[in-house]
Design a protein around this motif. Structure first.
Motif, short mmCIF file in Angstrom:
data_model
loop_
_atom_site.label_atom_id
_atom_site.label_comp_id
_atom_site.label_asym_id
_atom_site.label_seq_id
_atom_site.Cartn_x
_atom_site.Cartn_y
_atom_site.Cartn_z
N THR A 144 0.87 -1.20 0.00
CA THR A 144 0.00 0.00 0.00
C THR A 144 0.89 1.23 0.00
O THR A 144 1.26 1.74 1.06
CB THR A 144 -0.94 0.00 1.22
N GLU A 202 -2.36 1.43 -4.46
CA GLU A 202 -3.44 1.23 -3.49
C GLU A 202 -4.62 0.52 -4.14
O GLU A 202 -5.21 -0.41 -3.57
CB GLU A 202 -3.89 2.57 -2.90
N LEU A 203 -4.98 0.95 -5.33
CA LEU A 203 -6.11 0.33 -6.04
C LEU A 203 -5.81 -1.13 -6.34
O LEU A 203 -6.68 -2.00 -6.20
CB LEU A 203 -6.41 1.09 -7.33
N PHE A 226 -6.39 -3.17 -3.23
CA PHE A 226 -7.81 -3.36 -2.95
C PHE A 226 -8.44 -4.39 -3.88
O PHE A 226 -9.39 -5.09 -3.50
CB PHE A 226 -8.56 -2.03 -3.04
N TYR A 273 -10.84 6.96 5.45
CA TYR A 273 -10.40 7.38 4.12
C TYR A 273 -11.37 8.40 3.53
O TYR A 273 -10.96 9.41 2.94
CB TYR A 273 -10.30 6.17 3.19
N LEU A 295 -10.34 5.64 -5.40
CA LEU A 295 -10.58 4.73 -4.27
C LEU A 295 -11.88 5.09 -3.55
O LEU A 295 -12.51 4.20 -2.94
CB LEU A 295 -9.39 4.75 -3.32
N VAL A 300 -14.44 2.95 -5.21
CA VAL A 300 -14.32 1.54 -4.78
C VAL A 300 -14.95 1.36 -3.41
O VAL A 300 -15.71 0.41 -3.17
CB VAL A 300 -12.84 1.12 -4.76
#
Length: 370
Positions: free
Chosen positions: A70, A121-122, A125, A142, A167, A170
């Motif tokens: 991350t 980061e994506l 996830f 977040y 994000l 998401v």
């Protein structure tokens, strides 16, 4: 005299109601305290170790250091603390743009918030087995981070908000997938608690115009708590709580119950709130070993209780006889909570400042009834 003493004690810890930069929005937070809190976050947002990863591994390829898993939120011991450490820096720099720490805070945020880092980061996830990653606690924080950036009238902040936007989508999808299947609330005092996650996510959804999520959260909150009665606050806190199950639920419900109905609901939900201005109806949590990462949670419960009490009192009519006792308990918890925020032990220093800033910058008062 009891109430006056408690409020005076809280005021001594907090500083002046008008901060030295003249930013009334900062509420009880002054520039000197902001400097101290910012230093704690700056000391951890890019500190990779020690680190605790809540990480589902599918193969050997998932055995990577935190900065590769991350790439934005790898510091501050764990993902969610890294998130609200960045939130702290954004909020304090927004409120104190000319403070000595602001330039360093901006540099730290700019180092983190890049398109390349967001792609990492994506990708994390999207990995197999991570559908419930940081749900709801870290996800809610977040969304508070992105809400803070979007509310900040600053070109660089708006660029960062756009970097972080993918994000958001998401996370919104994950909440909308999860909520219809969630049959019961989670009434714990730690990360899985639904009242905290719902409250912060609802604030974001309303500010961002995500009506479907806002409506779903409000409906689920009413389904879970509208008929709740006599919450056993005398059972609190548990030994590792950093959130109050009872007060956080009351704080959530002020967001979803019409203002005229909230006082009556609160009377049924917490019937023991005194009307005499006393504070001893709710004793602060006690921490005997602040180097213990679980026991130090109780310093956090004092801070989060204080912002709950602040928000609850602000949601009642000015002549409600319970307000003095709510504020007296808030002052005691504020004093105890802020006194524990230091750099002595990383077990607390990597996260407690975020809770302190949420409290003393008046964040709780920004939430509104429907």
């Amino acid at each position: 005299m009891m109430l006056a003493g408690m409020i005076m004690a809280g005021a001594m810890v907090l500083g002046a109601a008008e901060n030295s930069s003249g930013t009334g929005e900062a509420g009880m937070l002054d520039a000197r305290a902001a400097e101290r809190f910012a230093a704690l976050a700056l000391g951890c947002v890019h500190r990779e170790y020690p680190n605790k990863i809540a990480h589902v591994m599918i193969s050997d390829e998932d055995a990577l250091p935190p900065r590769e898993l991350t790439p934005i939120f790898y510091g501050c011991f764990d993902w969610h603390s890294a998130v609200h450490g960045h939130w702290l820096l954004a909020r304090l720099t927004r409120l104190f743009p000319d403070a000595p720490f602001a330039e360093q805070a901006r540099a730290a945020l700019a180092q983190s918030f890049t398109h390349e880092n967001m792609a990492g980061e994506l990708a994390y996830f999207e990995g197999e087995g991570r559908a419930s990653f940081e749900r709801p606690y870290g996800l809610a924080w977040y969304l508070q981070l992105t809400a803070e950036l979007r509310a900040w009238d600053d070109p660089q902040a708006q660029e960062w908000a756009q970097v972080l936007a993918p994000l958001e989508d998401v996370i919104e999808d994950r909440f909308l997938t999860w909520l219809p299947n969630l049959v019961y609330p989670v009434r714990s005092g730690t990360h899985n608690q639904t009242a905290f996650g719902f409250a912060l996510t609802l604030d974001w959804a309303r500010a961002a115009g995500r009506e479907a999520l806002a409506d779903t959260l409000a409906a689920k909150s009413r389904a879970f708590h509208l008929e709740d009665r006599a919450c056993p606050i005398h059972y609190e806190p548990s030994g590792t709580d950093f959130l109050s199950p009872c007060l956080m639920a009351a704080d959530l419900m002020r967001r979803v119950i019409p203002a005229e109905d909230y006082p009556g609901w609160l009377a049924a939900f917490l019937p023991g709130i005194p009307e005499d201005g006393s504070a001893d109806w709710l004793a602060p949590g006690v921490v005997l070993d602040p180097s213990d990462g679980h026991l130090v949670h109780l310093d956090g419960v004092n801070l989060s209780r204080a912002w709950n009490l602040q928000g609850i009192a602000a949601s009642l009519p000015a002549d409600d006889p319970r307000i003095d006792s709510l504020r007296a308990a808030e002052a005691v918890h504020t004093q105890e909570g802020l006194a524990a925020v230091s750099d002595e032990h990383y077990e607390g220093s990597h996260w407690l400042a975020s809770f302190a800033v949420y409290l003393v910058s008046g964040k709780a008062r920004e939430a509104a009834a429907p």
